[in-house]
Design a protein around this motif. Structure first.
Motif, PDB file in Angstrom:
ATOM      1  N   UNK A 320      39.729  20.814  28.238  1.00 18.41           N
ATOM      2  CA  UNK A 320      40.699  21.432  29.140  1.00 18.41           C
ATOM      3  C   UNK A 320      41.132  22.831  28.699  1.00 18.41           C
ATOM      4  N   UNK A 321      40.774  23.228  27.472  1.00 15.43           N
ATOM      5  CA  UNK A 321      41.326  24.487  26.949  1.00 15.43           C
ATOM      6  C   UNK A 321      40.286  25.504  26.511  1.00 15.43           C
ATOM      7  N   UNK A 322      39.069  25.065  26.236  1.00 20.33           N
ATOM      8  CA  UNK A 322      38.063  25.971  25.684  1.00 20.33           C
ATOM      9  C   UNK A 322      37.415  26.800  26.792  1.00 20.33           C
ATOM     10  N   UNK A 323      37.645  28.111  26.744  1.00 28.09           N
ATOM     11  CA  UNK A 323      37.062  29.033  27.714  1.00 28.09           C
ATOM     12  C   UNK A 323      35.965  29.848  27.039  1.00 28.09           C
ATOM     13  N   UNK A 324      35.008  30.297  27.840  1.00 29.81           N
ATOM     14  CA  UNK A 324      33.889  31.060  27.302  1.00 29.81           C
ATOM     15  C   UNK A 324      34.308  32.491  27.002  1.00 29.81           C
ATOM     16  N   UNK A 325      34.020  32.952  25.801  1.00 29.54           N
ATOM     17  CA  UNK A 325      34.430  34.279  25.360  1.00 29.54           C
ATOM     18  C   UNK A 325      33.896  35.373  26.282  1.00 29.54           C
ATOM     19  N   UNK A 326      32.648  35.247  26.711  1.00 33.78           N
ATOM     20  CA  UNK A 326      32.033  36.301  27.513  1.00 33.78           C
ATOM     21  C   UNK A 326      32.601  36.331  28.933  1.00 33.78           C
ATOM     22  N   UNK A 327      32.959  35.163  29.458  1.00 38.29           N
ATOM     23  CA  UNK A 327      33.631  35.134  30.766  1.00 38.29           C
ATOM     24  C   UNK A 327      34.966  35.867  30.698  1.00 38.29           C
ATOM     25  N   UNK A 328      35.677  35.668  29.588  1.00 38.12           N
ATOM     26  CA  UNK A 328      36.989  36.306  29.443  1.00 38.12           C
ATOM     27  C   UNK A 328      36.865  37.807  29.167  1.00 38.12           C
ATOM     28  N   UNK A 329      35.816  38.205  28.460  1.00 38.84           N
ATOM     29  CA  UNK A 329      35.584  39.636  28.257  1.00 38.84           C
ATOM     30  C   UNK A 329      35.341  40.336  29.590  1.00 38.84           C
ATOM     31  N   UNK A 330      34.597  39.667  30.479  1.00 40.75           N
ATOM     32  CA  UNK A 330      34.365  40.235  31.814  1.00 40.75           C
ATOM     33  C   UNK A 330      35.673  40.333  32.590  1.00 40.75           C
ATOM     34  N   UNK A 331      36.500  39.285  32.500  1.00 41.23           N
ATOM     35  CA  UNK A 331      37.804  39.318  33.167  1.00 41.23           C
ATOM     36  C   UNK A 331      38.711  40.396  32.587  1.00 41.23           C
ATOM     37  N   UNK A 332      38.653  40.537  31.271  1.00 46.15           N
ATOM     38  CA  UNK A 332      39.482  41.542  30.596  1.00 46.15           C
ATOM     39  C   UNK A 332      39.130  42.941  31.101  1.00 46.15           C
ATOM     40  N   UNK A 333      37.848  43.171  31.310  1.00 49.58           N
ATOM     41  CA  UNK A 333      37.406  44.479  31.800  1.00 49.58           C
ATOM     42  C   UNK A 333      37.722  44.659  33.290  1.00 49.58           C
ATOM     43  N   UNK A 334      37.344  43.688  34.095  1.00 49.92           N
ATOM     44  CA  UNK A 334      37.451  43.841  35.559  1.00 49.92           C
ATOM     45  C   UNK A 334      38.898  43.821  36.049  1.00 49.92           C
ATOM     46  N   UNK A 335      39.773  43.120  35.342  1.00 52.69           N
ATOM     47  CA  UNK A 335      41.157  42.954  35.813  1.00 52.69           C
ATOM     48  C   UNK A 335      42.147  43.815  35.033  1.00 52.69           C
ATOM     49  N   UNK A 336      41.668  44.857  34.367  1.00 51.23           N
ATOM     50  CA  UNK A 336      42.566  45.629  33.501  1.00 51.23           C
ATOM     51  C   UNK A 336      43.655  46.364  34.285  1.00 51.23           C
ATOM     52  N   UNK A 337      43.399  46.699  35.547  1.00 55.59           N
ATOM     53  CA  UNK A 337      44.440  47.312  36.363  1.00 55.59           C
ATOM     54  C   UNK A 337      45.266  46.267  37.111  1.00 55.59           C
ATOM     55  N   UNK A 338      44.639  45.135  37.440  1.00 54.00           N
ATOM     56  CA  UNK A 338      45.384  44.050  38.095  1.00 54.00           C
ATOM     57  C   UNK A 338      46.543  43.578  37.235  1.00 54.00           C
ATOM     58  N   UNK A 339      46.354  43.610  35.920  1.00 53.95           N
ATOM     59  CA  UNK A 339      47.399  43.132  35.010  1.00 53.95           C
ATOM     60  C   UNK A 339      48.655  43.981  35.078  1.00 53.95           C
ATOM     61  N   UNK A 340      48.539  45.206  35.591  1.00 51.39           N
ATOM     62  CA  UNK A 340      49.706  46.060  35.740  1.00 51.39           C
ATOM     63  C   UNK A 340      50.596  45.625  36.897  1.00 51.39           C
ATOM     64  N   UNK A 341      49.994  44.997  37.912  1.00 51.08           N
ATOM     65  CA  UNK A 341      50.731  44.749  39.144  1.00 51.08           C
ATOM     66  C   UNK A 341      50.765  43.274  39.578  1.00 51.08           C
ATOM     67  N   UNK A 342      49.976  42.413  38.946  1.00 52.05           N
ATOM     68  CA  UNK A 342      49.885  41.029  39.400  1.00 52.05           C
ATOM     69  C   UNK A 342      50.272  40.052  38.300  1.00 52.05           C
ATOM     70  N   UNK A 343      50.579  38.816  38.715  1.00 54.39           N
ATOM     71  CA  UNK A 343      50.916  37.765  37.747  1.00 54.39           C
ATOM     72  C   UNK A 343      49.660  37.307  37.019  1.00 54.39           C
TER      73      UNK A 343
END
Length: 375
Positions: A320-343
């Motif tokens: 229930x808790x283990x996420x793939x590092x590479x999936x999260x790296x992609x999210x970290x890159x793609x959502x870097x501006x979303x984090x400024x304005x979204x939950x």
């Protein structure tokens, strides 16, 4: 009174066998404990050597590159400085939990923690303050919101907002610097923190002097290279903090916080793990990626988190808790501006297919550092 019990040879052999088995078990346990202590010592020495040696070598490259100005030297220096600063943050984290040196070692955890803070710029704040803030995170099982990002950005003049957004798009953590300097200058505007003013002035003067000397002896290119490495360090720490929790957010200084149990903690905590052939990448983050293991037992040292994750955590928690590092790296890159304005979003567990879904909607938090105070 004499005993009338007569022991046969078989009885004596049986007792001797039990005593021998017990002695072997005790010896085996002692050997395992001794091996674990030796392994822990060696791993900690290697990590400390890399942090201090790598940082020093990065500075050395800047100084010897004054005349040649090789791009490779600047890039290598930026990488070494950035990575070792990030690892000094993770090492400080373990030292604050008292999991590097035994508690009987005359405060060595605090001594080396202050050394790590001196390296990474957390020295504006007292060790006990930062430690108390982080332990509160574990005890309360919540995250605190220093600034409402959306309200803050919308309150700024449009050119300033555009500047911050553009900087974040280019991986220059300008919003992080705003939060950090807000915390540093809190000694001058927040009630109850006046006694820290002298410390802030002294540390600011010392760091300004050191950066001035670096610029004088190695040129402005060296200062730019150091700044690049420092930004790299922040992005590393940001990444591991970004997807670690989906705790409820509360404004700083909130008093009435509901109590949460271990089940809630594991449900709201995630581990960003590299597995298979890429498992060695977890060491790049000093095993901070095994975050559920750390929150399940906070005094487990970094070098034993992997074993604890696979041997002590239940299969259900891991699934229930283990996420793939590479999936999260992609999210970290793609959502870097979303984090400024979204939950931050919240991935869910599909009980039917036994996998975590909704990773593409997991935006994460923008800044949740343990190296500056949340004020």
């Amino acid at each position: 009174m004499e005993s009338n019990i007569n022991y046969t040879r078989e009885d004596k052999n049986f007792v001797n066998k039990i005593c021998t088995d017990v002695a072997n078990i005790v010896k085996s346990y002692q050997n395992k404990v001794a091996f674990r202590k030796m392994k822990r010592f060696i791993m900690n020495v290697m990590a400390m050597t890399y942090i201090l040696g790598g940082f020093s070598f990065g500075l050395y490259l800047l100084l010897i590159n004054e005349h040649q100005k090789h791009l490779f030297c600047y890039l290598l220096s930026s990488f070494l400085i950035g990575h070792t600063l990030a690892l000094s943050g993770y090492m400080y984290h373990d030292l604050a939990h008292g999991s590097i040196f035994p508690q009987s070692c005359f405060g060595l955890n605090e001594v080396f923690a202050n050394l790590m803070l001196l390296l990474n710029g957390g020295c504006y704040f007292e060790f006990n303050e930062l430690k108390s803030m982080h332990i509160t995170h574990h005890v309360k099982k919540v995250d605190f919101e220093v600034l409402n990002t959306v309200k803050f950005l919308n309150s700024l003049p449009k050119p300033i907002e555009f500047l911050i957004v553009s900087a974040e798009y280019c991986y220059i953590p300008l919003f992080h610097f705003i939060l950090r300097w807000r915390a540093i200058t809190s000694a001058f505007w927040k009630k109850g923190r006046e006694r820290h003013q002298i410390r802030v002035i002294n540390v600011t003067f010392l760091r300004a002097l050191l950066f001035s000397l670096l610029t004088y002896y190695a040129g402005y290119q060296a200062l730019l290279s150091y700044f690049t490495g420092f930004c790299f360090n922040i992005q590393i720490l940001r990444f591991t903090d970004c997807f670690s929790h989906t705790y409820d957010l509360y404004p700083v200084d909130t008093k009435n916080i509901p109590k949460h149990d271990k089940f809630y903690d594991m449900e709201k905590t995630f581990s960003s793990i590299a597995s298979g052939n890429w498992e060695f990448l977890n060491l790049f983050f000093l095993n901070f990626t095994y975050h559920n293991a750390h929150h399940f037992k906070i005094d487990v040292p970094w070098c034993e988190l992997k074993e604890f994750h696979y041997e002590q955590l239940s299969k259900e928690i891991r699934e229930k808790s283990a996420l793939n590092l590479f999936d999260l790296l992609r999210q970290f890159h793609c959502k870097r501006l979303n984090r400024l304005y979204e939950s931050q979003g919240n991935p869910t567990y599909d009980t039917k297919n036994k996998k975590i879904v909704g990773i593409d909607k997991f935006i994460g938090v923008l800044d949740a550092s343990f190296l500056f105070l949340e004020v």
